[in-house]
Design an enzyme around this catalytic site. Structure first.
Site, PDB file in Angstrom:
ATOM      1  N   GLN A   1      16.660  16.353  18.932  1.00 47.14           N
ATOM      2  CA  GLN A   1      17.685  17.279  19.392  1.00 47.14           C
ATOM      3  C   GLN A   1      18.020  17.008  20.856  1.00 47.14           C
ATOM      4  OE1 GLN A   1      17.045  21.412  18.520  1.00 47.14           O
ATOM      5  NE2 GLN A   1      19.116  21.925  19.142  1.00 47.14           N
ATOM      6  N   PHE A   2      19.034  16.178  21.058  1.00 48.14           N
ATOM      7  CA  PHE A   2      19.426  15.801  22.419  1.00 48.14           C
ATOM      8  C   PHE A   2      19.918  16.994  23.226  1.00 48.14           C
ATOM      9  CE2 PHE A   2      23.453  15.541  20.213  1.00 48.14           C
ATOM     10  CZ  PHE A   2      24.395  15.935  21.145  1.00 48.14           C
ATOM     11  N   THR A   3      20.366  18.067  22.567  1.00 48.12           N
ATOM     12  CA  THR A   3      20.901  19.214  23.294  1.00 48.12           C
ATOM     13  C   THR A   3      19.831  19.965  24.089  1.00 48.12           C
ATOM     14  OG1 THR A   3      20.693  20.650  21.358  1.00 48.12           O
ATOM     15  CG2 THR A   3      22.806  19.513  21.657  1.00 48.12           C
TER      16      THR A   3
END
Length: 150
Positions: free
Chosen positions: A78-80
């Site tokens: 999850q890059f966010t």
């Protein structure tokens, strides 16, 4: 590396309507990777994850680790998690590692976690549009940043 750990009674990941991962009691772990992350970050986090005493013991006190409780794991990229919201209302993801850096580190993280847990873990698919379902148990949600370990 930044992770969000959620203790779950059950969790699953679906991609395009197909369930690709499913567990009962255990942890759903979201992982965000930056360019500066290394094997040292992976090792430290994996050790922390399996030994973190967040499962209830026989008295209902959070005193049991993932390893001791024999819980399962779903690991989801999850890059966010590395979103910057300092300016304006649109988050910036400039700190998140690009796939050429992030994918190998994600795979190493998965392999290391399996090794220290001594059992297979389930995953989503890196970069895919995933639907994650979970029943948070507690609720227990913990955020750990490997850069804040001192």
């Amino acid at each position: 590396m930044k992770i969000v750990i959620q203790r779950v009674s059950e969790a699953s990941v679906s991609i395009e309507g197909n369930r690709v991962a499913e567990i009962g009691k255990g942890l759903l772990i979201l992982v965000g990777i930056v360019n500066e992350d290394t094997q040292e970050d992976i090792n430290w986090l994996c050790n922390k994850i399996i030994n973190l005493r967040i499962f209830p013991d026989e008295n209902g006190v959070m005193n049991t680790s993932l390893k001791a409780s024999k819980g399962d794991v779903i690991l989801v990229s999850q890059f966010t998690l590395h979103a910057s919201t300092k300016k304006g209302n649109r988050p910036s993801y400039i700190k998140a590692a690009k796939p050429d850096v992030a994918i190998p580190l994600y795979e190493k993280f998965k392999e290391r976690l399996q090794d220290v847990l001594e059992k297979p873990i389930q995953t989503g698919m890196f970069g895919a549009d995933m639907k994650v379902r979970l029943l948070n148990d507690g609720p227990v949600t913990i955020i750990i940043d490997s850069k804040n370990r001192d």
